[in-house]
Design an enzyme around this catalytic site. Structure first.
Site, mmCIF file in Angstrom:
data_model
loop_
_atom_site.group_PDB
_atom_site.id
_atom_site.type_symbol
_atom_site.label_atom_id
_atom_site.label_comp_id
_atom_site.label_asym_id
_atom_site.label_seq_id
_atom_site.Cartn_x
_atom_site.Cartn_y
_atom_site.Cartn_z
ATOM 1 N N ASP A 33 0.646 -1.219 -0.148
ATOM 2 C CA ASP A 33 -0.001 0.229 -0.219
ATOM 3 C C ASP A 33 0.859 1.338 0.150
ATOM 4 O O ASP A 33 2.131 1.144 0.598
ATOM 5 C CB ASP A 33 -1.187 -0.063 1.155
ATOM 6 C CG ASP A 33 -2.257 -0.578 1.314
ATOM 7 O OD1 ASP A 33 -2.536 -1.526 0.578
ATOM 8 O OD2 ASP A 33 -2.763 -0.917 1.875
ATOM 9 N N VAL A 260 -2.822 -22.833 21.862
ATOM 10 C CA VAL A 260 -3.600 -21.384 22.034
ATOM 11 C C VAL A 260 -5.005 -21.436 22.024
ATOM 12 O O VAL A 260 -5.887 -22.320 20.916
ATOM 13 C CB VAL A 260 -3.551 -19.934 20.478
ATOM 14 C CG1 VAL A 260 -4.076 -19.014 21.466
ATOM 15 C CG2 VAL A 260 -2.022 -20.016 20.943
ATOM 16 N N CYS A 275 -19.828 -29.100 21.241
ATOM 17 C CA CYS A 275 -18.528 -28.418 20.544
ATOM 18 C C CYS A 275 -17.462 -29.517 21.312
ATOM 19 O O CYS A 275 -17.357 -30.809 21.604
ATOM 20 C CB CYS A 275 -17.989 -27.568 21.456
ATOM 21 S SG CYS A 275 -17.875 -27.366 22.739
ATOM 22 N N GLU A 303 -14.879 -16.375 23.893
ATOM 23 C CA GLU A 303 -16.114 -17.490 24.129
ATOM 24 C C GLU A 303 -16.873 -17.778 22.721
ATOM 25 O O GLU A 303 -17.561 -16.200 22.676
ATOM 26 C CB GLU A 303 -17.128 -16.807 25.370
ATOM 27 C CG GLU A 303 -18.405 -18.046 25.406
ATOM 28 C CD GLU A 303 -17.623 -19.174 26.320
ATOM 29 O OE1 GLU A 303 -18.098 -20.244 25.584
ATOM 30 O OE2 GLU A 303 -17.018 -18.666 27.054
ATOM 31 N N ARG A 305 -15.804 -17.853 19.916
ATOM 32 C CA ARG A 305 -15.435 -17.522 18.597
ATOM 33 C C ARG A 305 -15.170 -16.152 18.471
ATOM 34 O O ARG A 305 -15.385 -15.855 17.950
ATOM 35 C CB ARG A 305 -15.668 -17.982 16.968
ATOM 36 C CG ARG A 305 -15.429 -19.348 17.094
ATOM 37 C CD ARG A 305 -15.710 -20.269 15.920
ATOM 38 N NE ARG A 305 -17.308 -20.120 14.845
ATOM 39 C CZ ARG A 305 -18.375 -20.743 15.051
ATOM 40 N NH1 ARG A 305 -17.683 -21.302 15.321
ATOM 41 N NH2 ARG A 305 -19.119 -19.902 14.386
ATOM 42 N N ASP A 337 -16.414 -15.653 12.308
ATOM 43 C CA ASP A 337 -15.027 -15.708 13.790
ATOM 44 C C ASP A 337 -14.355 -14.597 14.439
ATOM 45 O O ASP A 337 -14.118 -13.089 13.120
ATOM 46 C CB ASP A 337 -14.144 -17.033 13.533
ATOM 47 C CG ASP A 337 -13.096 -17.015 14.476
ATOM 48 O OD1 ASP A 337 -13.031 -16.420 15.459
ATOM 49 O OD2 ASP A 337 -12.305 -18.137 14.262
ATOM 50 N N ARG A 339 -11.996 -13.927 16.703
ATOM 51 C CA ARG A 339 -11.415 -13.716 17.721
ATOM 52 C C ARG A 339 -9.873 -12.937 17.297
ATOM 53 O O ARG A 339 -9.524 -12.772 15.761
ATOM 54 C CB ARG A 339 -11.084 -15.057 17.934
ATOM 55 C CG ARG A 339 -12.009 -16.089 18.806
ATOM 56 C CD ARG A 339 -11.798 -17.770 18.438
ATOM 57 N NE ARG A 339 -11.317 -18.000 16.958
ATOM 58 C CZ ARG A 339 -11.632 -19.592 17.419
ATOM 59 N NH1 ARG A 339 -11.287 -20.225 18.002
ATOM 60 N NH2 ARG A 339 -11.618 -20.278 16.140
#
Length: 417
Positions: A33, A260, A275, A303, A305, A337, A339
């Site tokens: 950029d 992680v 899950c 929590e 994602r 997501d 996160r």
């Protein structure tokens, strides 16, 4: 390997009102950029940028300035694959023509950078595209948006910049990449720097996580050292379960086995079968224990994602009505997501990790951590614990989110799952 210039030179050039070229990670956009400070915008700079870029000029701003100027997201659910936070487009209300000329856009850019500006100083929509930068800059998100705001701040200027992707001169249907960007920068006497180098520079000069406490934690997998951290941005607390000497036999912090793990109250604590989070956490601790050296980093605030516990339960309601885990989030107006791994990366660096073998089935997690100067030498898969309650969830992660999950097609779904 492409020759890069120093961050110090780039900062000095930004302060002097010059443009610089910033390239990101080859596993991300792999583009360069053109960037300059918004308060230094001139018709000449804007015209130069339009000539050599896609022409879709954006103005990254700090979040607090976006709020002050009433710059709402273009779309409630950000579906951009890199999470670029586009806001409504604007023009300066007074003192310009149609808003599209280099002079008009430069005036709008300077007004966006002005701390005294208000929402009433702009009309919407317009010809300039503001972007909302994440607090914490490239240490939270390794993108051009955050890099440009960081460079402006390091130059002692307002946290507002102008960015646009440089087009290839060899193939006008493509974007310029590293070697061509070096040639372009040299031809125009511009500094060429990388986001990775900016991250490294900031990591050397700043710290955004605090180590608060350490204690031994005896578990069924052996005794770990629990190291607690907080962030300067929020009150969320994280904990790293550390086993063995992370520096390793050579004292260099290389080849560390790392997991992680995103917080999951329902799976990790309550043992939910919806899950595979609880079994993944258990498997990761077991694998680190067998290795005798490694880290299980437990990231709070992840929590569902990243959408939070209450939203996660609402998403479960939608899943029970037939939606999959991705569409349930989207129906709630939330990203699939949300996160952020930037703080996790800083914690790993603080613990002495230089290179690691990452325990994950999610390739996106590798990209999320790799941009922070941590070298991931291998992705180590975790065992898949499928059952009738989570099989649809796992298949959705495989099919729609790119997770590397095998042997799922022979499992039946529970009634109503």
């Amino acid at each position: 390997m492409t020759r890069l210039d120093s961050i110090e030179r780039a900062v000095a050039d930004i302060a002097a009102g010059k443009a610089v070229v910033v390239v990101d990670d080859e596993d991300r956009e792999n583009e360069g950029d053109l960037i300059f400070a918004a308060e230094k915008a001139t018709p000449e700079l804007v015209a130069f940028m339009v000539r050599y870029t896609s022409g879709y000029l954006c103005v990254p701003l700090a979040g607090e300035d976006c709020d002050r100027l009433g710059l709402l997201p273009q779309y409630a659910v950000n579906q951009d694959k890199h999470g670029t936070a586009y806001t409504v487009t604007v023009d300066a209300k007074n003192g310009i023509g149609t808003g599209i000329s280099a002079s008009d856009r430069a005036a709008t850019m300077r007004l966006l950078a002005d701390a005294a500006s208000t929402a009433d100083d702009f009309t919407k929509p317009g010809h300039v595209v503001p972007l909302r930068a994440k607090d914490g800059g490239v240490l939270r998100r390794p993108g051009h948006t955050e890099a440009s705001v960081d460079l402006a701040k390091l130059a002692g200027l307002r946290p507002a910049a102008v960015i646009c992707e440089i087009v290839s001169q060899k193939d006008e249907g493509a974007m310029a990449q590293t070697e061509e960007l070096r040639v372009f920068a040299d031809e125009h006497n511009l500094a060429l720097v990388s986001i990775a180098d900016l991250i490294e520079w900031r990591r050397k000069h700043e710290k955004h996580v605090q180590r608060i406490a350490e204690a031994r934690i005896p578990t069924q997998h052996g005794e770990f050292r629990a190291v607690g951290y907080t962030s300067i941005y929020d009150d969320v607390e994280h904990v790293a379960l550390v086993l063995g000497d992370i520096s390793g036999p050579d004292g260099d912090g290389n080849d560390v086995l790392v997991r992680v793990h995103s917080e999951c109250l329902t799976g990790d604590v309550f043992g939910s079968r919806r899950c595979d989070c609880g079994p993944q956490l258990d498997a990761a601790m077991e694998m680190v224990a067998k290795e005798g050296r490694g880290i299980v980093l437990y990231m709070r605030g992840h929590e569902g994602r990243g959408i939070g516990l209450m939203h996660k339960l609402q998403a479960y309601q939608l899943q029970d009505a037939g939606e999959d885990t991705v569409d349930a989030n989207l129906k709630l107006g939330l990203p699939a997501d949300a996160r952020d791994y930037g703080l996790g990366a800083q914690i790993l660096v603080d613990l002495g990790v230089k290179s690691m073998r990452l325990l994950t089935n999610n390739p996106a997690k590798r990209v999320g951590l790799d941009g922070y100067g941590l070298h991931i030498i291998e992705r180590v898969p975790l065992p898949v614990r499928a059952n009738s309650e989570n099989i649809r969830y796992l298949r959705t992660k495989r099919d729609r989110m790119g997770h590397d999950l095998a042997d799922l097609d022979d499992h039946p779904e529970a009634d109503g799952a």
